[in-house]
Every structure is written in C-alpha cells, then in structure tokens.
Scaffold this motif. Structure first.
Motif, PDB file in Angstrom:
ATOM      1  N   LEU A 186       1.025  -1.188  -0.030  1.00  0.00           N
ATOM      2  CA  LEU A 186      -0.108   0.006   0.074  1.00  0.00           C
ATOM      3  C   LEU A 186       0.732   1.039   0.061  1.00  0.00           C
ATOM      4  O   LEU A 186       0.479   2.362  -0.157  1.00  0.00           O
ATOM      5  CB  LEU A 186      -0.890   0.097   1.079  1.00  0.00           C
ATOM      6  N   LEU A 187       2.137   1.142   0.298  1.00  0.00           N
ATOM      7  CA  LEU A 187       2.984   2.330   0.359  1.00  0.00           C
ATOM      8  C   LEU A 187       3.220   2.577  -1.274  1.00  0.00           C
ATOM      9  O   LEU A 187       3.120   3.964  -1.300  1.00  0.00           O
ATOM     10  CB  LEU A 187       4.344   2.003   0.958  1.00  0.00           C
ATOM     11  N   ALA A 188       3.077   1.845  -2.056  1.00  0.00           N
ATOM     12  CA  ALA A 188       3.330   2.300  -3.620  1.00  0.00           C
ATOM     13  C   ALA A 188       1.898   2.972  -3.923  1.00  0.00           C
ATOM     14  O   ALA A 188       2.064   3.854  -4.810  1.00  0.00           O
ATOM     15  CB  ALA A 188       3.291   0.769  -4.352  1.00  0.00           C
ATOM     16  N   VAL A 189       0.876   2.626  -3.431  1.00  0.00           N
ATOM     17  CA  VAL A 189      -0.490   3.384  -3.686  1.00  0.00           C
ATOM     18  C   VAL A 189      -0.309   4.633  -3.186  1.00  0.00           C
ATOM     19  O   VAL A 189      -0.844   5.740  -3.788  1.00  0.00           O
ATOM     20  CB  VAL A 189      -1.542   2.510  -3.039  1.00  0.00           C
ATOM     21  N   PHE A 190       0.172   4.720  -1.937  1.00  0.00           N
ATOM     22  CA  PHE A 190       0.186   6.163  -1.334  1.00  0.00           C
ATOM     23  C   PHE A 190       1.143   7.048  -2.066  1.00  0.00           C
ATOM     24  O   PHE A 190       0.710   8.313  -2.309  1.00  0.00           O
ATOM     25  CB  PHE A 190       0.621   6.023   0.175  1.00  0.00           C
ATOM     26  N   LEU A 191       2.126   6.417  -2.654  1.00  0.00           N
ATOM     27  CA  LEU A 191       3.339   7.043  -3.471  1.00  0.00           C
ATOM     28  C   LEU A 191       2.789   7.659  -4.946  1.00  0.00           C
ATOM     29  O   LEU A 191       2.803   8.606  -5.161  1.00  0.00           O
ATOM     30  CB  LEU A 191       4.685   6.271  -3.541  1.00  0.00           C
ATOM     31  N   VAL A 192       1.729   6.659  -5.357  1.00  0.00           N
ATOM     32  CA  VAL A 192       1.389   7.102  -6.609  1.00  0.00           C
ATOM     33  C   VAL A 192       0.234   8.136  -6.463  1.00  0.00           C
ATOM     34  O   VAL A 192       0.330   9.174  -7.206  1.00  0.00           O
ATOM     35  CB  VAL A 192       0.527   5.841  -7.418  1.00  0.00           C
ATOM     36  N   ALA A 193      -0.610   8.014  -5.375  1.00  0.00           N
ATOM     37  CA  ALA A 193      -1.388   9.111  -5.207  1.00  0.00           C
ATOM     38  C   ALA A 193      -0.824  10.549  -4.820  1.00  0.00           C
ATOM     39  O   ALA A 193      -1.166  11.549  -5.478  1.00  0.00           O
ATOM     40  CB  ALA A 193      -2.297   8.910  -3.873  1.00  0.00           C
ATOM     41  N   ALA A 194       0.099  10.498  -4.050  1.00  0.00           N
ATOM     42  CA  ALA A 194       0.906  11.672  -3.400  1.00  0.00           C
ATOM     43  C   ALA A 194       1.538  12.200  -4.641  1.00  0.00           C
ATOM     44  O   ALA A 194       1.431  13.459  -4.559  1.00  0.00           O
ATOM     45  CB  ALA A 194       1.723  11.442  -2.332  1.00  0.00           C
ATOM     46  N   SER A 195       2.234  11.310  -5.493  1.00  0.00           N
ATOM     47  CA  SER A 195       3.231  11.902  -6.343  1.00  0.00           C
ATOM     48  C   SER A 195       2.458  12.382  -7.757  1.00  0.00           C
ATOM     49  O   SER A 195       2.767  13.521  -8.373  1.00  0.00           O
ATOM     50  CB  SER A 195       4.025  10.780  -7.060  1.00  0.00           C
ATOM     51  N   SER A 196       1.213  11.829  -7.965  1.00  0.00           N
ATOM     52  CA  SER A 196       0.183  12.232  -8.965  1.00  0.00           C
ATOM     53  C   SER A 196      -0.617  13.727  -8.576  1.00  0.00           C
ATOM     54  O   SER A 196      -0.607  14.730  -9.381  1.00  0.00           O
ATOM     55  CB  SER A 196      -0.885  11.394  -9.305  1.00  0.00           C
ATOM     56  N   ALA A 197      -0.766  13.838  -7.213  1.00  0.00           N
ATOM     57  CA  ALA A 197      -1.549  15.074  -6.843  1.00  0.00           C
ATOM     58  C   ALA A 197      -0.362  16.110  -6.869  1.00  0.00           C
ATOM     59  O   ALA A 197      -0.595  17.394  -7.283  1.00  0.00           O
ATOM     60  CB  ALA A 197      -1.833  14.773  -5.691  1.00  0.00           C
ATOM     61  N   HIS A 198       1.087  15.739  -6.440  1.00  0.00           N
ATOM     62  CA  HIS A 198       2.008  16.627  -6.429  1.00  0.00           C
ATOM     63  C   HIS A 198       2.201  17.367  -7.991  1.00  0.00           C
ATOM     64  O   HIS A 198       2.464  18.505  -8.293  1.00  0.00           O
ATOM     65  CB  HIS A 198       3.244  16.122  -5.729  1.00  0.00           C
ATOM     66  N   GLY A 199       2.295  16.300  -8.971  1.00  0.00           N
ATOM     67  CA  GLY A 199       2.484  16.545 -10.228  1.00  0.00           C
ATOM     68  C   GLY A 199       1.590  17.511 -10.828  1.00  0.00           C
ATOM     69  O   GLY A 199       1.789  18.278 -11.511  1.00  0.00           O
ATOM     70  N   LEU A 200       0.267  17.340 -10.458  1.00  0.00           N
ATOM     71  CA  LEU A 200      -0.833  18.052 -10.970  1.00  0.00           C
ATOM     72  C   LEU A 200      -0.444  19.744 -10.400  1.00  0.00           C
ATOM     73  O   LEU A 200      -0.895  20.646 -11.138  1.00  0.00           O
ATOM     74  CB  LEU A 200      -1.993  17.842 -10.307  1.00  0.00           C
ATOM     75  N   ARG A 201      -0.003  19.733  -9.151  1.00  0.00           N
ATOM     76  CA  ARG A 201       0.435  21.135  -8.715  1.00  0.00           C
ATOM     77  C   ARG A 201       1.513  21.518  -9.415  1.00  0.00           C
ATOM     78  O   ARG A 201       1.297  22.898  -9.777  1.00  0.00           O
ATOM     79  CB  ARG A 201       0.652  21.034  -6.958  1.00  0.00           C
ATOM     80  N   LEU A 202       2.418  21.009  -9.727  1.00  0.00           N
ATOM     81  CA  LEU A 202       3.661  21.503 -10.509  1.00  0.00           C
ATOM     82  C   LEU A 202       3.318  21.760 -11.826  1.00  0.00           C
ATOM     83  O   LEU A 202       3.557  22.982 -12.318  1.00  0.00           O
ATOM     84  CB  LEU A 202       4.788  20.413 -10.720  1.00  0.00           C
ATOM     85  N   LEU A 203       2.190  21.254 -12.504  1.00  0.00           N
ATOM     86  CA  LEU A 203       1.536  21.590 -13.777  1.00  0.00           C
ATOM     87  C   LEU A 203       0.809  22.753 -13.864  1.00  0.00           C
ATOM     88  O   LEU A 203       1.067  23.580 -14.339  1.00  0.00           O
ATOM     89  CB  LEU A 203       0.795  20.311 -14.335  1.00  0.00           C
ATOM     90  N   ARG A 204       0.177  22.941 -12.681  1.00  0.00           N
ATOM     91  CA  ARG A 204      -0.540  24.021 -12.634  1.00  0.00           C
ATOM     92  C   ARG A 204       0.316  25.290 -12.387  1.00  0.00           C
ATOM     93  O   ARG A 204       0.011  26.154 -12.911  1.00  0.00           O
ATOM     94  CB  ARG A 204      -1.594  23.932 -11.257  1.00  0.00           C
ATOM     95  N   GLU A 205       1.311  25.209 -11.599  1.00  0.00           N
ATOM     96  CA  GLU A 205       1.922  26.345 -11.274  1.00  0.00           C
ATOM     97  C   GLU A 205       3.014  26.526 -12.551  1.00  0.00           C
ATOM     98  O   GLU A 205       3.160  28.021 -12.777  1.00  0.00           O
ATOM     99  CB  GLU A 205       2.979  25.955 -10.098  1.00  0.00           C
ATOM    100  N   HIS A 206       3.255  25.656 -13.238  1.00  0.00           N
ATOM    101  CA  HIS A 206       3.829  25.923 -14.581  1.00  0.00           C
ATOM    102  C   HIS A 206       3.103  26.632 -15.462  1.00  0.00           C
ATOM    103  O   HIS A 206       3.592  27.592 -16.337  1.00  0.00           O
ATOM    104  CB  HIS A 206       4.443  24.565 -15.001  1.00  0.00           C
ATOM    105  N   ARG A 207       1.918  26.390 -15.733  1.00  0.00           N
ATOM    106  CA  ARG A 207       0.964  26.867 -16.465  1.00  0.00           C
ATOM    107  C   ARG A 207       0.857  28.403 -16.134  1.00  0.00           C
ATOM    108  O   ARG A 207       0.596  29.245 -16.919  1.00  0.00           O
ATOM    109  CB  ARG A 207      -0.456  26.210 -16.430  1.00  0.00           C
ATOM    110  N   SER A 208       0.480  28.704 -14.803  1.00  0.00           N
ATOM    111  CA  SER A 208       0.354  29.974 -14.273  1.00  0.00           C
ATOM    112  C   SER A 208       1.554  30.855 -14.353  1.00  0.00           C
ATOM    113  O   SER A 208       1.380  31.966 -14.181  1.00  0.00           O
ATOM    114  CB  SER A 208      -0.185  29.989 -13.020  1.00  0.00           C
ATOM    115  N   SER A 209       2.785  30.380 -14.482  1.00  0.00           N
ATOM    116  CA  SER A 209       4.044  31.203 -14.407  1.00  0.00           C
ATOM    117  C   SER A 209       4.283  31.890 -15.646  1.00  0.00           C
ATOM    118  O   SER A 209       3.667  31.400 -16.956  1.00  0.00           O
ATOM    119  CB  SER A 209       5.145  30.494 -14.010  1.00  0.00           C
TER     120      SER A 209
END
Length: 407
Positions: free
Chosen positions: A384-407
């Motif tokens: 389940l650690l892999a599941v948590f890593l997938v969820a956390a990394s995917s959400a974090h990736g969306l945040r980075l994408l959002r910040e890149h588009r707004s910059s």
C-alpha cells in the motif's frame, strides 16, 4: 577526528535524547488535558468525547480556549514568538522560553478539543531543548541548522512513533536537502527520540489497520483519486491562508475569540464527536469504516472550517493532522458512495488513507514524505506504500503542472 566532528557526533545523540523527552512530555500533557476536559480514565479521545455529557462537550473546549487565549495574550504582550522553521532557516537565535511556553499553550488548546494539530508543540519544545543542550559547543552555523531541524523532526517522530517520517520531515521540509550528513543525522535523532518516548507511545502506530481484503487495482484507483486530492489540498491551503491574521493578534480579544471557537466546536461535537482534537478521531473512524455517507460529508465540510476558525481567532497549532483528517473524510465519502451506489466494492480504509496522502502531499509540498508518513501512521501492508506514493506523486505533479501554466 577533529573537535568539530566529535562535538557534532555527540550533539546528534543529545539532540535525539532531548527530542524524545520533548515528545514524552507533550504527549503526557496532552493526554492529561484530554482526560481532564472530558473526564475519562481510559481509551481514546473519541471514546472520551462520546461518553461525556453534552454540557461537558460544549463547555470543555471553551474553557480550554479561555485559558490558552489568556496565556497567549500574556505571552505576546512581552515577547515575539517567531515561526520555528523561519528562525532555523535564517540561523537566528531561538527564543527558547517563548517557544516552550507557546508549545505548552498549543497542547492545552488541542487537548481541550481545538481543531488544530498537536505536532507543532513537540517540534518547538524539542528544538528549544536541543538548542539549550548544545549551546556551548563549537558548532558551525550549518551544523547547528541541521541539528535544530533534526530536533524538530525527531519531536514529530516521537509523538507519532514514525522514525522515518520524522527524519524525512527534517530533511525534506525543514532543510530541503538529501545531503548524507543531514539524512544520517535525521535518521539517528528520530530513532533515538522514538525510543525515548516508547514508554508512553509503546512504539505502536497511532492508527489501527483493520486488514481488509484489498485489490491491487487500488493502485490504478489512486490515479483517479489524485485530482480530488489535488483540489482538496489546494482548497485547504487557501482556506487556512485566508483565515490566518495578517499580523499576530496580541490584544485581549484573543481570550473571547478563542473561547468562542472552542464553544463552536464543542456544540458541533454533540452531534459529531469525531470533530474535537487534531483529527486522529476522524482517521480512526475512517479506518474502522465507522462513518455513514452523511456524516463523512459533514465532517469533510466542518473540519477545515473549524480549523480555520481557530486560526482566525489567533490560536496557533499544526496543520498536518487536520489536513490528513480532511483528506481521509474525502476518501471515505468517495469509497462509501461507490459501495452504496454501484455493485463494486472498495476498501474504505485504503481509499481514505490514499486520499489523505494526496492531500498532505499538496499541503506540505512533499509527496515522498507524505506517503511514508501516512504509511507509518497505520502500518498497513507494504504494497500500500506504493499506492500512497502514486496518489501523492500524482497530486503533486498536478500542482507542479498548475504552477508551470500560471507562471
């Protein structure tokens, strides 16, 4: 070996031991305040709130708010209490007494039922003790910064029995580095702190994993959950940012304001006893599949709003567990809705923690730490650690994408 290295190695041991003492002291104080507020002898805060009378539920947090508000009013009239992370990063001198008193007031408020995290108090107290214990040693500014950040992480590790989570908090959030010197120091200090605090915590995870039947398809489901976790994490951060006063409140209005916030959560707890405290009660019932769809929705709405109310009133506390609890409530809503309205069945505990990891990755901007911290809190099966890593990394990736588009 040079004197600097000898003293640094000695300081690592001292810091770990003192951080354990800080975790031990704040945990005992928190439990004492909880038991006094809700008049119970054994069990968890949730059971104490559930078994107490409606009058005690309503007035207990209000009385705690009066006492904490008065304490902060007196403290802030005399001195500033700068944020710990900023002080360590700037390599400034710690105001040890002010940080310790502020930590005590945080524990008093959270123990009486405030919707704030308790992890800020042991971090501050551990850093203050660590600074006191090593103040006369010939440490460089960088070594001192590493040790104080590791003290804060070790204080967090001690109260939650999460040695790896505490070490990563120090290195990734406080120091933002993977340097071997910092990582090694963090691992040693956090391990020592957890050991020192074990007579109280017993090194048992704060959450009990129910061990349900799980599907490996949950890894794919984590990708679907990540946009929800991303949106909820962004919204949580915005609510807290708006709620925080622009400047520290130092006037007497602290007393009635925090008391009113305490009365509000006390009244809400008459119907939803999971709300008081840092959020552990919500995580507990989420893992036990003890929420209905309606109660999960209400808790999802109320928990961040009540947390924001205390911040607006001028109180101080951690944001880790309130964010975790909000994410777990969202996960419970999703899982219960799927189980109710579709022929499919998903694990409510697994989905709750997966969403919690995603939200924490957004609020703390540290996906690897968020996944490991959530895993250590409950110690579910390793995969389940892999599941948590997938969820956390995917959400974090969306945040980075959002910040890149707004910059």
């Amino acid at each position: 070996m040079t004197r600097r290295n000898v003293e640094f190695a000695s300081a690592i041991v001292v810091i770990g031991l003192l951080a354990g003492v800080a975790g031990l002291a704040t945990t005992l104080l928190l439990r004492g305040v909880e038991h006094l507020t809700y008049h119970y002898s054994f069990g968890t805060l949730l059971s104490g709130v559930t078994d107490s009378s409606p009058v005690r539920r309503a007035l207990g947090p209000m009385v705690g708010g009066v006492l904490a508000g008065f304490g902060w009013w007196m403290l802030r009239r005399r001195t500033e209490v700068p944020p710990l992370a900023d002080t360590i990063a700037s390599q400034g001198s710690l105001r040890r007494l002010a940080l310790s008193l502020d930590a005590t007031l945080q524990v008093l408020l959270v123990g009486s039922g405030a919707s704030l995290g308790r992890e800020g108090a042991p971090r501050q107290f551990a850093a203050a003790l660590g600074d006191l214990g090593t103040s006369r040693w010939s440490l460089t500014a960088r070594d001192r910064e590493i040790l104080l950040a590791c003290a804060a992480g070790a204080g967090l590790a001690a109260v939650y029995a999460v040695p790896v989570g505490g070490a990563l908090f120090a290195t990734r959030i406080m120091l933002n580095t993977w340097h071997p010197r910092a990582v090694g120091t963090a691992l040693i200090t956090s391990s020592l702190a957890v050991t020192v605090a074990s007579p109280v915590t017993h090194e048992v995870p704060p959450l009990a994993w129910p061990d349900p039947q799980l599907s490996y398809l949950l890894t794919s489901f984590a990708l679907i959950l990540s946009p929800l976790a991303f949106g909820l994490g962004i919204l949580f951060n915005r609510i807290m940012a708006v709620a925080r006063p622009a400047t520290t409140i130092k006037s007497w209005v602290l007393v009635p304001a925090i008391a009113a916030a305490g009365l509000l959560i006390g009244i809400c707890s008459v119907w939803w006893p999971e709300l008081p405290g840092n959020g552990r009660s919500i995580l507990t019932v989420s893992l036990a599949s003890g929420l209905t769809l309606g109660s999960a929705v209400v808790i999802l709405l109320l928990k961040p709003l009540l947390t924001a109310t205390f911040l607006r009133a001028g109180a101080v506390g951690g944001m880790l567990t309130p964010a975790l609890a909000t994410g777990a409530a969202m996960g419970s809503v999703v899982a219960i809705a799927i189980n109710t309205w579709t022929p499919h069945h998903v694990s409510v505990p697994a989905v709750s923690l997966t969403c919690a990891a995603g939200v924490l990755a957004i609020t703390q901007r540290a996906p690897i730490w968020a996944a490991i911290f959530v895993w250590e809190l409950a110690r579910p099966p390793w995969w389940l650690l892999a599941v948590f890593l997938v969820a956390a990394s995917s959400a974090h990736g969306l945040r980075l994408l959002r910040e890149h588009r707004s910059s």
